[in-house]
Motif scaffolding. Structure first.
Motif, PDB file in Angstrom:
ATOM      1  N   ASP A 290       0.834  -1.213   0.000  1.00 34.26           N
ATOM      2  CA  ASP A 290       0.000   0.000   0.000  1.00 34.26           C
ATOM      3  C   ASP A 290       0.860   1.251   0.000  1.00 34.26           C
ATOM      4  O   ASP A 290       0.578   2.220  -0.735  1.00 34.26           O
ATOM      5  N   VAL A 291       1.935   1.241   0.792  1.00 37.19           N
ATOM      6  CA  VAL A 291       2.795   2.427   0.868  1.00 37.19           C
ATOM      7  C   VAL A 291       3.554   2.627  -0.434  1.00 37.19           C
ATOM      8  O   VAL A 291       3.761   3.765  -0.892  1.00 37.19           O
ATOM      9  N   ARG A 292       3.973   1.544  -1.063  1.00 34.47           N
ATOM     10  CA  ARG A 292       4.677   1.659  -2.354  1.00 34.47           C
ATOM     11  C   ARG A 292       3.780   2.288  -3.422  1.00 34.47           C
ATOM     12  O   ARG A 292       4.243   3.037  -4.279  1.00 34.47           O
ATOM     13  N   PHE A 293       2.496   1.973  -3.341  1.00 35.48           N
ATOM     14  CA  PHE A 293       1.569   2.562  -4.304  1.00 35.48           C
ATOM     15  C   PHE A 293       1.479   4.074  -4.111  1.00 35.48           C
ATOM     16  O   PHE A 293       1.402   4.828  -5.091  1.00 35.48           O
ATOM     17  N   GLU A 294       1.520   4.510  -2.841  1.00 38.95           N
ATOM     18  CA  GLU A 294       1.421   5.942  -2.550  1.00 38.95           C
ATOM     19  C   GLU A 294       2.754   6.659  -2.755  1.00 38.95           C
ATOM     20  O   GLU A 294       2.784   7.831  -3.139  1.00 38.95           O
ATOM     21  N   TYR A 295       3.859   5.935  -2.481  1.00 38.22           N
ATOM     22  CA  TYR A 295       5.202   6.526  -2.634  1.00 38.22           C
ATOM     23  C   TYR A 295       6.013   5.639  -3.607  1.00 38.22           C
ATOM     24  O   TYR A 295       6.882   4.873  -3.187  1.00 38.22           O
ATOM     25  N   GLU A 323       1.314   1.047   9.875  1.00 40.71           N
ATOM     26  CA  GLU A 323       1.014   1.892   8.713  1.00 40.71           C
ATOM     27  C   GLU A 323       1.373   3.348   9.002  1.00 40.71           C
ATOM     28  O   GLU A 323       1.958   4.042   8.154  1.00 40.71           O
ATOM     29  N   ARG A 327       4.248   5.289   6.798  1.00 40.73           N
ATOM     30  CA  ARG A 327       3.923   6.525   6.075  1.00 40.73           C
ATOM     31  C   ARG A 327       4.755   7.692   6.618  1.00 40.73           C
ATOM     32  O   ARG A 327       5.217   8.542   5.857  1.00 40.73           O
ATOM     33  N   CYS A 330       8.210   7.516   5.183  1.00 41.83           N
ATOM     34  CA  CYS A 330       8.244   7.934   3.788  1.00 41.83           C
ATOM     35  C   CYS A 330       8.156   9.452   3.653  1.00 41.83           C
ATOM     36  O   CYS A 330       8.839  10.062   2.818  1.00 41.83           O
ATOM     37  N   HIS A 331       7.333  10.081   4.482  1.00 42.98           N
ATOM     38  CA  HIS A 331       7.159  11.536   4.408  1.00 42.98           C
ATOM     39  C   HIS A 331       8.471  12.262   4.627  1.00 42.98           C
ATOM     40  O   HIS A 331       8.760  13.265   3.955  1.00 42.98           O
ATOM     41  N   SER A 335      11.717  12.843  -1.566  1.00 44.33           N
ATOM     42  CA  SER A 335      10.847  12.364  -2.649  1.00 44.33           C
ATOM     43  C   SER A 335      11.249  10.997  -3.171  1.00 44.33           C
ATOM     44  O   SER A 335      10.454  10.299  -3.802  1.00 44.33           O
ATOM     45  N   ARG A 383       5.225  18.478   6.011  1.00 45.55           N
ATOM     46  CA  ARG A 383       3.881  17.892   5.916  1.00 45.55           C
ATOM     47  C   ARG A 383       2.874  18.805   6.612  1.00 45.55           C
ATOM     48  O   ARG A 383       2.454  18.559   7.737  1.00 45.55           O
TER      49      ARG A 383
END
Length: 431
Positions: A290-295, A323, A327, A330-331, A335, A383
């Motif tokens: 799920d995180v790879r899809f967002e980042y 989760e 996330r 990643c934030h 980038s 953020r």
């Protein structure tokens, strides 16, 4: 009791001696009788004895002590010097004998004696029964009352403390832990338990107040922006942009309220979570997908076993916590940052290590990372839509499944979370 028996014996010995003034009276009678006898006036001696007997209602006489040995025997000097027809006035009296003893005042030379049955008024021990009652009754009663008072004070002190502490708690005032809390008995345990409950209640109330204060502060900002957006929509001819802004602020408020309520629930209650059995590796794989899809531009270096069974836990709570941590990593990794994740197993625990390659956090701010609504200046810049509840929620949820999280800066840079989770295998306790 032994003590009262000894005290009674001591009192009896002290009371069995004829009073000093009566001893002087008896000695005086003996002297007078000896004087009359030595004067050779038998009639005067007889009259005096008769008068004395009537006066004291007793028997009195003057006698000789001639003892004639027979069969060739002789009287020893010790016998002759110590021979008495009655008791000497200095000797103790047998208080329990009903008859009064005969007292012997020996004349000079040792062969004449003034004998008199001790007058009733001179008999010692007239208060013996009262003394015995005092020793066997009143003194034990007073002793029991003293012991009872001490026990009362011993018992009532912690009860008074509990009363005062309860009132102080109701009034919102602090209270001090008394010496009763250090007592090694049931009341000491009760006071210690009460103090623990009072401390937890006080912290809960303080935390709730702080949570409400922070929540009101955090909600005020998006509400202000919503109000401004609405005002701008009224004056602007480009409503789509304003609608998007409204939608963004509304979603942020929704997340903020939901996270705050979840945090309050986890902070001030002991929830009974689902007692799940699942594979921790499968859960991590699903979360990373799920995180790879967002980042999509982030790189992952994973060191995971093929499986990691976990029981008596909550997949939902643990999944939400991990989760949030993924996330968050990643934030703050840029980038196209790189993240490191490893999972290892010990005897009864799993150790999950998550590290990013971001700038890390100043050491003096590490302790504040898990404070609700706290966000550093850098975090607000990276953020701005964040609520400051992600890490606080993650810690509460990990704690709810009996886990622990420790956060620090890695030696090669970036922030590192070390999470310890019980395997739950062979553990039949429920959350």
């Amino acid at each position: 009791m032994l003590s009262t028996s000894l005290l009674e014996k001591w009192a009896e010995r002290q009371m069995s001696v004829i009073a000093a003034q009566h001893q002087r009276t008896l000695s005086g009678w003996g002297t007078q009788a000896e004087a009359l006898y030595s004067a050779g006036d038998s009639q005067a001696l007889a009259d005096w004895l008769e008068e004395l007997q009537q006066q004291e209602n007793t028997w009195a006489a003057v006698v000789t002590s001639d003892v004639t040995p027979i069969a060739g025997s002789t009287l020893s000097t010790q016998f002759q010097e110590g021979y008495r027809l009655g008791r000497m006035i200095e000797w103790p009296i047998h208080l329990y004998f009903p008859a009064n003893p005969i007292m012997d005042i020996t004349f000079a030379g040792g062969h004449r004696h003034f004998l008199i049955t001790l007058p009733q008024r001179m008999r010692p021990g007239s208060h013996l029964n009262k003394i015995i009652w005092l020793v066997n009754g009143l003194i034990p009663l007073l002793t029991l009352l003293a012991i009872g008072w001490l026990l009362y004070r011993h018992i009532i002190a912690p009860l008074h403390y509990l009363r005062d502490a309860t009132q102080a708690l109701a009034d919102g005032r602090p209270h001090l832990t008394p010496s009763a809390a250090r007592r090694d008995d049931e009341l000491g345990d009760l006071v210690a338990s009460f103090d623990g409950m009072a401390l937890k209640t006080r912290d809960t109330i303080a935390s709730q107040k702080q949570l409400l204060t922070d929540l009101s502060h955090e909600i005020r900002a998006p509400l202000t922006r919503l109000s401004l957006s609405i005002s701008q929509m009224k004056a602007s001819r480009s409503p789509p942009d304003q609608l998007a802004r409204l939608e963004q602020e509304s979603l942020q408020m929704s997340r903020l309220v939901n996270d705050a309520l979840t945090l309050a629930w986890l902070s001030h209650t002991s929830p009974t979570l689902d007692s799940d059995a699942f594979d921790l590796v499968d859960l991590i794989d699903a979360l990373i997908d799920d995180v790879r899809f967002e980042y999509p531009h982030h790189q992952w270096e994973l060191a995971l076993p093929e499986n990691a069974s976990i029981a008596h836990s909550s997949q939902r709570a643990l999944g939400q916590a991990l989760e949030n941590l993924l996330r968050n990593a990643c934030h703050y990794s840029g980038s196209a940052g790189t993240l490191y994740l490893s999972l290892s197993q010990q005897v009864k625990t799993y150790t999950l290590i998550l590290r990013d390659n971001g700038p890390g956090v100043p050491e003096e701010l590490l302790d504040r990372l898990f404070v609700p609504f706290y966000r550093s200046a850098d975090a607000r810049q990276v953020r701005p839509e964040g609520t400051g509840l992600g890490l606080a929620l993650a810690r509460r949820q990990i704690s709810a499944v009996r886990g622990e999280i420790i956060t620090g800066n890695h030696m090669h840079g970036g922030l590192q979370h070390t999470i310890t989770l019980p395997t739950g295998i062979g553990d039949h306790r429920h959350l």
